[in-house]
Every structure is written in structure tokens, then in C-alpha cells.
Design a protein around this motif. Structure first.
Motif, PDB file in Angstrom:
ATOM      1  N   GLY A  18       1.913   5.785  -9.331  1.00 23.73           N
ATOM      2  CA  GLY A  18       1.230   6.606  -8.341  1.00 23.73           C
ATOM      3  C   GLY A  18       1.411   6.071  -6.934  1.00 23.73           C
ATOM      4  O   GLY A  18       0.525   6.196  -6.083  1.00 23.73           O
ATOM      5  N   THR A  19       2.569   5.467  -6.661  1.00 24.01           N
ATOM      6  CA  THR A  19       2.833   4.829  -5.368  1.00 24.01           C
ATOM      7  C   THR A  19       2.805   5.844  -4.230  1.00 24.01           C
ATOM      8  O   THR A  19       3.331   6.951  -4.359  1.00 24.01           O
ATOM      9  N   ARG A  20       2.187   5.467  -3.147  1.00 25.03           N
ATOM     10  CA  ARG A  20       2.219   6.299  -1.941  1.00 25.03           C
ATOM     11  C   ARG A  20       3.627   6.217  -1.344  1.00 25.03           C
ATOM     12  O   ARG A  20       4.019   5.181  -0.827  1.00 25.03           O
ATOM     13  N   MET A  21       4.366   7.317  -1.422  1.00 24.67           N
ATOM     14  CA  MET A  21       5.762   7.319  -1.014  1.00 24.67           C
ATOM     15  C   MET A  21       5.968   8.102   0.280  1.00 24.67           C
ATOM     16  O   MET A  21       5.410   9.173   0.477  1.00 24.67           O
ATOM     17  N   PHE A  22       6.811   7.564   1.124  1.00 26.37           N
ATOM     18  CA  PHE A  22       7.224   8.219   2.366  1.00 26.37           C
ATOM     19  C   PHE A  22       8.744   8.063   2.434  1.00 26.37           C
ATOM     20  O   PHE A  22       9.232   6.994   2.792  1.00 26.37           O
ATOM     21  N   ASN A  23       9.504   9.035   1.969  1.00 28.93           N
ATOM     22  CA  ASN A  23       9.163  10.409   1.675  1.00 28.93           C
ATOM     23  C   ASN A  23       8.550  10.561   0.285  1.00 28.93           C
ATOM     24  O   ASN A  23       8.897   9.833  -0.645  1.00 28.93           O
ATOM     25  N   SER A  24       7.638  11.569   0.179  1.00 27.54           N
ATOM     26  CA  SER A  24       7.114  11.941  -1.124  1.00 27.54           C
ATOM     27  C   SER A  24       8.275  12.272  -2.059  1.00 27.54           C
ATOM     28  O   SER A  24       9.316  12.772  -1.622  1.00 27.54           O
ATOM     29  N   LEU A  25       8.079  12.019  -3.347  1.00 31.06           N
ATOM     30  CA  LEU A  25       9.164  12.176  -4.318  1.00 31.06           C
ATOM     31  C   LEU A  25       9.297  13.600  -4.857  1.00 31.06           C
ATOM     32  O   LEU A  25       9.977  13.823  -5.851  1.00 31.06           O
ATOM     33  N   THR A  26       8.671  14.550  -4.184  1.00 34.35           N
ATOM     34  CA  THR A  26       8.678  15.937  -4.652  1.00 34.35           C
ATOM     35  C   THR A  26       9.687  16.801  -3.909  1.00 34.35           C
ATOM     36  O   THR A  26       9.686  18.024  -4.061  1.00 34.35           O
ATOM     37  N   GLY A  27      10.553  16.193  -3.093  1.00 35.21           N
ATOM     38  CA  GLY A  27      11.510  16.963  -2.305  1.00 35.21           C
ATOM     39  C   GLY A  27      12.422  17.818  -3.174  1.00 35.21           C
ATOM     40  O   GLY A  27      12.886  17.386  -4.230  1.00 35.21           O
ATOM     41  N   LYS A  28      12.688  19.031  -2.695  1.00 35.55           N
ATOM     42  CA  LYS A  28      13.548  19.962  -3.430  1.00 35.55           C
ATOM     43  C   LYS A  28      14.939  20.057  -2.811  1.00 35.55           C
ATOM     44  O   LYS A  28      15.784  20.817  -3.299  1.00 35.55           O
ATOM     45  N   ASP A  85       0.811  -1.213   0.000  1.00 38.91           N
ATOM     46  CA  ASP A  85       0.000   0.000   0.000  1.00 38.91           C
ATOM     47  C   ASP A  85       0.847   1.267   0.000  1.00 38.91           C
ATOM     48  O   ASP A  85       0.409   2.312  -0.471  1.00 38.91           O
ATOM     49  N   SER A  86       2.047   1.192   0.555  1.00 42.43           N
ATOM     50  CA  SER A  86       2.927   2.347   0.600  1.00 42.43           C
ATOM     51  C   SER A  86       4.372   1.878   0.669  1.00 42.43           C
ATOM     52  O   SER A  86       4.655   0.762   1.116  1.00 42.43           O
ATOM     53  N   VAL A  87       5.281   2.745   0.231  1.00 44.42           N
ATOM     54  CA  VAL A  87       6.716   2.475   0.294  1.00 44.42           C
ATOM     55  C   VAL A  87       7.370   3.500   1.207  1.00 44.42           C
ATOM     56  O   VAL A  87       7.177   4.712   1.033  1.00 44.42           O
ATOM     57  N   VAL A  88       8.137   3.022   2.178  1.00 45.22           N
ATOM     58  CA  VAL A  88       8.863   3.884   3.116  1.00 45.22           C
ATOM     59  C   VAL A  88      10.353   3.758   2.806  1.00 45.22           C
ATOM     60  O   VAL A  88      10.920   2.672   2.916  1.00 45.22           O
ATOM     61  N   VAL A  89      10.980   4.852   2.404  1.00 44.69           N
ATOM     62  CA  VAL A  89      12.413   4.844   2.132  1.00 44.69           C
ATOM     63  C   VAL A  89      13.135   5.335   3.380  1.00 44.69           C
ATOM     64  O   VAL A  89      12.946   6.464   3.810  1.00 44.69           O
TER      65      VAL A  89
END
Length: 278
Positions: A80-90, A52-56
Motif C-alpha cells: 500500500g505504498t504511497r506512490m508518486f506517480n500512482s500505479l494506476t496510470g493507463k 513515507d512515500s516513493v517518488v519515481v
């Protein structure tokens, strides 16, 4: 409950830290709330559609497996994987170029140059730090004498003055919520950390970068140094897989961190897949 694919390299050898201990403990606590499986970063892409989600977490510097990471990232975005952290980090998630942009925009960061014509705007220093835009864990970092600065080729690199800072301090956040701070009193011992009680201005400093990053879900570590004039300056914004040093904080701080991470993951699991993976 929800299922989590927890990405970690338990065999990664880090200087001054045991990544595996942290992930064994933290994944064990999360297992109390979620169905959870650990996976090496090289195997993650093949398994993301089963959870359901991936935690890096402590997956090591991606430059050591850049092709596999790029494939994993592309697969997660496509699904559209639920990512933790989201892949939008700057921050560091996208390389070190953000330090150039923040410096040019007047943020409180160590002055940074990316072009020769910017060298003259850097403070005068006996030594300068030259580091790769896609570096991590000091890989590729080198020091040059001030007299040799004009000979530095900045292509693919960034250049900063070597500041004689008083100490380094790190602020740890889950989402935008501050959790705890640690500092290294000895500038020569980066990972010999002690608890740190931040002041109001300290937290305002750290939150400025967390707000700028606008990361929907995940853990961020704001690393700063205390300059000789007392000002805090950003060293890096780690928003991909920051080591947390959970063994160095008290039980109350660890429990608060686990509760915050668990709450954030529950919220993430309520997100539609495509929206969460943006």
C-alpha cells in the motif's frame, strides 16, 4: 515533513538529454521540504518500507530491468505504498496498448492498428511506423514501406502511418494542473525544445487525455504532433517517469512546478497507505 525515496538512475544515458542533471536539481529542491534519499531503480524494492512515500523520476526505460521493476511494483502494491506517480496510470505505464484503444474510440491520436484486419483502416502513407507494445525510447521501433505493410506481423506490436507533422509539442502536468509546454520546431530534432504558449484548444486537447487517465498523484507529459491539417494528434501519454526538460523553462515556471509538486506530495502523505498505493 515526511520522508521520500526518490527513484532515479543517475547514470542513464539518454539521447539529447542529461537525466542526472534534472534529478540532482529537483531532488535538491524537494529536500528543502522533505527528508529524501536517492536510490537506483534496481535497489528500490528493498527500501520502500522505510519511507513515507516513493517518488519515481528519471529511472530509465523499465524494459531494461523488467523483472526488477515488476518486483518493485508488486511490492509497492502489496504494501500500500504511497506512490508518486500512482500505479494506476493507463498510459505508457501500462505499455502502448492504450493507443490502440484510444484510436478505436475516436480520440485524436495518430491512427493505430494492432491487427492485420485493421491495416485497411489506416490512412495511406509512404511509410508506416511499427513499434513494440512494451517499447520505450524508440527501442525496437522500425519503419516499413507502404508497399510492405501487408507483410508486417503485428503480434506484440502496433502500427501507425508515418505522418509528416509540422512539429511536436509536449504539455506537462502535475496531477491535473497544467504547468508548461515545450515544442520541437524541427521534426528531425525531437529534443531541441523551445517554450510554447498553448492556445485554449491546445489545452483542451491535452486535458482530455489527463482526464481520461485519471491519475490520482504524479506527473504526466502529453506528447502530441501537429498534423499537416493543423490538428493535434496524441503521440504518447507518458505517466511513469516523464523527463521534464526543466532546464529549458524559465525560473518562474520551474518554481511553479516545484511548488505544485511539493503541494501534491504533501497531500499524498496525508493519504492512508493502502488507499494511496491502490
Amino acid at each position: 515533513m515526511g520522508s521520500l525515496l526518490y527513484v532515479t538512475d543517475l547514470g542513464y544515458q539518454a539521447r539529447g538529454r542529461r537525466y542526472c542533471d534534472e534529478d540532482i536539481w529537483l531532488s535538491g529542491r524537494l529536500r528543502e521540504e522533505f527528508d529524501l534519499a536517492l536510490v537506483h531503480p534496481l535497489d528500490a524494492a528493498a527500501l520502500i518500507d522505510r519511507f513515507d512515500s516513493v517518488v519515481v523520476r528519471n529511472s530509465g526505460p523499465v524494459l531494461h530491468y523488467q523483472e526488477a521493476y515488476d518486483h518493485f511494483r508488486a511490492a509497492a502494491l502489496a504494501a500500500g505504498t504511497r506512490m508518486f506517480n500512482s500505479l494506476t496510470g493507463k498510459g505508457d505505464m501500462a505499455g502502448k496498448e492504450y493507443l490502440l484503444h484510444l484510436s478505436r474510440e475516436g480520440f485524436p491520436v495518430i491512427p493505430t492498428a494492432g491487427y492485420r484486419e485493421e491495416f485497411a483502416r489506416l490512412p495511406k502513407a509512404d511509410e508506416y511506423v511499427v513499434k513494440p507494445l512494451l517499447g520505450a525510447d524508440s527501442v525496437g521501433l522500425r519503419f516499413v514501406d507502404g508497399a510492405d505493410l501487408a507483410d508486417v506481423d503485428p503480434a506484440g506490436m502496433l502500427v501507425q502511418p508515418r505522418i509528416p507533422f509540422t512539429y511536436e509539442v509536449s504539455f506537462y502536468f502535475v496531477g491535473r494542473d497544467f504547468q508548461y509546454a515545450l515544442h520541437a520546431p524541427d521534426p528531425e530534432a525531437r529534443w531541441v525544445l523551445r517554450p510554447y504558449e498553448p492556445t485554449g484548444p491546445d489545452l483542451e486537447f491535452a486535458r482530455r487525455f489527463v482526464d481520461w487517465n485519471d491519475l490520482p498523484y504524479g506527473i504526466q507529459r502529453v506528447d502530441a504532433c501537429r498534423a499537416p491539417d493543423g490538428e493535434l494528434l496524441l503521440v504518447e501519454l507518458e505517466d511513469l517517469n516523464p523527463y521534464l526538460s526543466l532546464d529549458l523553462v524559465g525560473e518562474a515556471e520551474r518554481e511553479r512546478f516545484v511548488a505544485a509538486m511539493t503541494s501534491s506530495l504533501r497531500e499524498l502523505l496525508r493519504e492512508p497507505r493502502a488507499a494511496a498505493g491502490r
